[in-house]
Scaffold this active site. Structure first.
Site, mmCIF file in Angstrom:
data_model
loop_
_atom_site.group_PDB
_atom_site.id
_atom_site.type_symbol
_atom_site.label_atom_id
_atom_site.label_comp_id
_atom_site.label_asym_id
_atom_site.label_seq_id
_atom_site.Cartn_x
_atom_site.Cartn_y
_atom_site.Cartn_z
ATOM 1 N N VAL A 21 0.850 -1.178 0.000
ATOM 2 C CA VAL A 21 0.000 0.000 0.000
ATOM 3 C C VAL A 21 0.889 1.231 0.000
ATOM 4 C CG1 VAL A 21 -1.822 1.220 1.219
ATOM 5 C CG2 VAL A 21 -1.740 -1.277 1.295
ATOM 6 N N LYS A 22 0.743 2.040 -1.047
ATOM 7 C CA LYS A 22 1.519 3.272 -1.162
ATOM 8 C C LYS A 22 0.792 4.367 -0.386
ATOM 9 C CE LYS A 22 2.999 4.294 -5.297
ATOM 10 N NZ LYS A 22 3.064 4.445 -6.786
ATOM 11 N N ILE A 23 1.510 4.934 0.586
ATOM 12 C CA ILE A 23 0.962 5.976 1.438
ATOM 13 C C ILE A 23 1.753 7.259 1.185
ATOM 14 C CG2 ILE A 23 0.494 6.685 3.820
ATOM 15 C CD1 ILE A 23 -1.042 4.174 3.185
#
Length: 107
Positions: free
Chosen positions: A76-78
């Protein structure tokens, strides 16, 4: 054969990264495209998918949906902003795979 599929014919590729802008350019529903990518690269390859929410709570919700629909080997790219760092801390406690990403504008 699409360009992205052709790449696998010639280069060792371990995964794919996406962002909301690239997904929007497809003109299709994002999760339809992401599921197609996941099916093509397989369950063991890394898939990096960016959240779209702007609050930490929303980012955590996005992250849970991303991993539920695309598998635990999805990163998950945050965004590296204050709310993003808060979300990363919450997701780390859930043992989620996280990628911090730079952003230049909210879009």
């Amino acid at each position: 054969m699409s360009k992205s599929k052709k790449i696998y014919e010639f280069y060792p590729v371990d995964g794919v990264t996406t962002n909301p802008t690239i997904l929007a350019q497809s003109g299709r529903k994002p999760y339809d495209v992401l599921k197609e990518i996941r099916e093509f690269i397989g369950a063991d390859a890394e898939l990096h998918v960016q959240v779209v929410a702007r609050t930490a709570e929303g980012m955590v919700e996005d992250a849970r949906r991303i991993q539920q629909e695309l598998g635990k080997n999805t990163y998950v790219k945050i965004p590296s902003i204050a709310e993003g760092f808060k979300a990363m801390r919450l997701l780390k406690a859930e043992n989620a795979n996280i990628t911090a990403t730079a952003i230049y504008t909210p879009m």
